[in-house]
Write a protein that holds these residues in place. Structure first.
Motif, PDB file in Angstrom:
ATOM      1  N   PHE A  68    -133.680  88.437  97.154  1.00 38.55           N
ATOM      2  CA  PHE A  68    -132.918  89.062  96.072  1.00 38.55           C
ATOM      3  C   PHE A  68    -131.414  88.858  96.253  1.00 38.55           C
ATOM      4  CE2 PHE A  68    -130.716  92.960  94.580  1.00 38.55           C
ATOM      5  CZ  PHE A  68    -130.871  92.763  93.218  1.00 38.55           C
ATOM      6  N   ILE A  69    -130.912  89.085  97.457  1.00 36.54           N
ATOM      7  CA  ILE A  69    -129.474  88.930  97.730  1.00 36.54           C
ATOM      8  C   ILE A  69    -129.052  87.473  97.533  1.00 36.54           C
ATOM      9  CG2 ILE A  69    -127.697  89.074  99.526  1.00 36.54           C
ATOM     10  CD1 ILE A  69    -128.533  91.807  98.464  1.00 36.54           C
ATOM     11  N   ILE A  70    -129.860  86.531  98.008  1.00 35.15           N
ATOM     12  CA  ILE A  70    -129.536  85.104  97.837  1.00 35.15           C
ATOM     13  C   ILE A  70    -129.487  84.747  96.359  1.00 35.15           C
ATOM     14  CG2 ILE A  70    -130.434  82.762  98.168  1.00 35.15           C
ATOM     15  CD1 ILE A  70    -131.447  83.740 100.929  1.00 35.15           C
ATOM     16  N   ILE A  71    -130.449  85.217  95.590  1.00 34.48           N
ATOM     17  CA  ILE A  71    -130.486  84.926  94.156  1.00 34.48           C
ATOM     18  C   ILE A  71    -129.261  85.524  93.458  1.00 34.48           C
ATOM     19  CG2 ILE A  71    -131.726  85.497  92.023  1.00 34.48           C
ATOM     20  CD1 ILE A  71    -134.324  84.954  93.634  1.00 34.48           C
ATOM     21  N   CYS A  72    -128.880  86.734  93.835  1.00 27.18           N
ATOM     22  CA  CYS A  72    -127.703  87.353  93.226  1.00 27.18           C
ATOM     23  C   CYS A  72    -126.413  86.639  93.632  1.00 27.18           C
ATOM     24  CB  CYS A  72    -127.628  88.829  93.591  1.00 27.18           C
ATOM     25  SG  CYS A  72    -128.864  89.823  92.738  1.00 27.18           S
ATOM     26  N   LEU A  73    -126.269  86.319  94.904  1.00 35.08           N
ATOM     27  CA  LEU A  73    -125.051  85.645  95.365  1.00 35.08           C
ATOM     28  C   LEU A  73    -124.916  84.232  94.797  1.00 35.08           C
ATOM     29  CD1 LEU A  73    -124.829  86.753  99.101  1.00 35.08           C
ATOM     30  CD2 LEU A  73    -123.408  87.497  97.185  1.00 35.08           C
ATOM     31  N   ALA A  74    -126.030  83.606  94.483  1.00 37.87           N
ATOM     32  CA  ALA A  74    -125.986  82.252  93.925  1.00 37.87           C
ATOM     33  C   ALA A  74    -125.360  82.202  92.543  1.00 37.87           C
ATOM     34  CB  ALA A  74    -127.384  81.658  93.875  1.00 37.87           C
ATOM     35  N   SER A  75    -125.222  83.347  91.910  1.00 42.21           N
ATOM     36  CA  SER A  75    -124.604  83.359  90.580  1.00 42.21           C
ATOM     37  C   SER A  75    -123.085  83.268  90.660  1.00 42.21           C
ATOM     38  CB  SER A  75    -125.009  84.624  89.822  1.00 42.21           C
ATOM     39  OG  SER A  75    -124.470  85.768  90.446  1.00 42.21           O
ATOM     40  N   ILE A  76    -122.521  83.356  91.850  1.00 39.41           N
ATOM     41  CA  ILE A  76    -121.071  83.346  91.985  1.00 39.41           C
ATOM     42  C   ILE A  76    -120.486  81.927  91.984  1.00 39.41           C
ATOM     43  CG2 ILE A  76    -119.133  84.030  93.461  1.00 39.41           C
ATOM     44  CD1 ILE A  76    -120.889  86.480  94.245  1.00 39.41           C
ATOM     45  N   PRO A  77    -120.947  81.017  92.844  1.00 43.63           N
ATOM     46  CA  PRO A  77    -120.340  79.675  92.819  1.00 43.63           C
ATOM     47  C   PRO A  77    -120.917  78.819  91.689  1.00 43.63           C
ATOM     48  CG  PRO A  77    -121.985  79.761  94.534  1.00 43.63           C
ATOM     49  CD  PRO A  77    -121.883  81.162  93.957  1.00 43.63           C
ATOM     50  N   PRO A  78    -120.125  77.887  91.179  1.00 44.89           N
ATOM     51  CA  PRO A  78    -120.677  76.948  90.206  1.00 44.89           C
ATOM     52  C   PRO A  78    -121.848  76.180  90.834  1.00 44.89           C
ATOM     53  CG  PRO A  78    -118.306  76.751  90.285  1.00 44.89           C
ATOM     54  CD  PRO A  78    -118.705  77.657  91.418  1.00 44.89           C
ATOM     55  N   PHE A  79    -122.828  75.873  90.077  1.00 47.45           N
ATOM     56  CA  PHE A  79    -124.034  75.149  90.469  1.00 47.45           C
ATOM     57  C   PHE A  79    -125.004  76.000  91.297  1.00 47.45           C
ATOM     58  CE2 PHE A  79    -120.637  71.965  90.132  1.00 47.45           C
ATOM     59  CZ  PHE A  79    -121.131  71.211  89.076  1.00 47.45           C
ATOM     60  N   GLY A  80    -124.639  77.230  91.645  1.00 42.59           N
ATOM     61  CA  GLY A  80    -125.508  78.081  92.452  1.00 42.59           C
ATOM     62  C   GLY A  80    -126.815  78.424  91.768  1.00 42.59           C
ATOM     63  N   THR A  81    -126.756  78.704  90.482  1.00 46.50           N
ATOM     64  CA  THR A  81    -127.984  79.077  89.776  1.00 46.50           C
ATOM     65  C   THR A  81    -128.939  77.893  89.650  1.00 46.50           C
ATOM     66  OG1 THR A  81    -126.952  78.708  87.618  1.00 46.50           O
ATOM     67  CG2 THR A  81    -126.915  80.959  88.491  1.00 46.50           C
ATOM     68  N   PHE A  82    -128.390  76.680  89.606  1.00 43.53           N
ATOM     69  CA  PHE A  82    -129.249  75.497  89.549  1.00 43.53           C
ATOM     70  C   PHE A  82    -130.003  75.334  90.866  1.00 43.53           C
ATOM     71  CE2 PHE A  82    -125.620  74.265  86.709  1.00 43.53           C
ATOM     72  CZ  PHE A  82    -126.301  74.501  85.531  1.00 43.53           C
ATOM     73  N   TYR A  83    -129.325  75.623  91.974  1.00 39.54           N
ATOM     74  CA  TYR A  83    -129.962  75.580  93.286  1.00 39.54           C
ATOM     75  C   TYR A  83    -131.097  76.604  93.358  1.00 39.54           C
ATOM     76  CZ  TYR A  83    -130.703  76.507  98.229  1.00 39.54           C
ATOM     77  OH  TYR A  83    -131.275  76.731  99.444  1.00 39.54           O
ATOM     78  N   ILE A  84    -130.847  77.802  92.872  1.00 38.52           N
ATOM     79  CA  ILE A  84    -131.856  78.859  92.897  1.00 38.52           C
ATOM     80  C   ILE A  84    -133.069  78.471  92.061  1.00 38.52           C
ATOM     81  CG2 ILE A  84    -132.335  81.231  92.124  1.00 38.52           C
ATOM     82  CD1 ILE A  84    -130.839  80.907  94.832  1.00 38.52           C
TER      83      ILE A  84
END
Length: 95
Positions: A68-84
């Motif tokens: 959950f924390i990784i998924i939430c933190l991935a929304s901060i940097p650009p391209f993070g949500t694509f990685y998730i």
């Protein structure tokens, strides 16, 4: 719900890229702030929806706190949500 979350994650990622690599350079390099407000607003709304869906999915799918924390933190940097999307949801059935 996973399919909708994947769509929101994609849109949130695109809005972050548009904000950081189009709207902000226009404002700070070329002194043209025309896109900051609409792109920033879209990104803020999509970010909020992304986090809300992550909270709902954590409960529904019983994610552990680390995921959950990784998924939430991935929304901060650009391209993070694509990685998730790739790491956690590529093989997930559309439900």
């Amino acid at each position: 719900m996973i399919r909708l979350f994947k769509l929101i994650a994609t849109l949130e990622g695109i809005s972050a890229i548009a904000l950081f690599f189009i709207a902000m350079p226009l404002k700070y390099i070329w002194d043209n702030p025309v896109l900051i407000r609409p792109v920033g607003m879209a990104h803020g709304v999509l970010f909020t929806i992304y986090i809300a869906f992550a909270i709902m999915l954590k409960t529904e799918h019983k994610w552990d706190w680390k995921k959950f924390i990784i998924i939430c933190l991935a929304s901060i940097p650009p391209f993070g949500t694509f990685y998730i999307e790739y790491k956690y949801f590529r093989n997930t059935a559309a439900s």
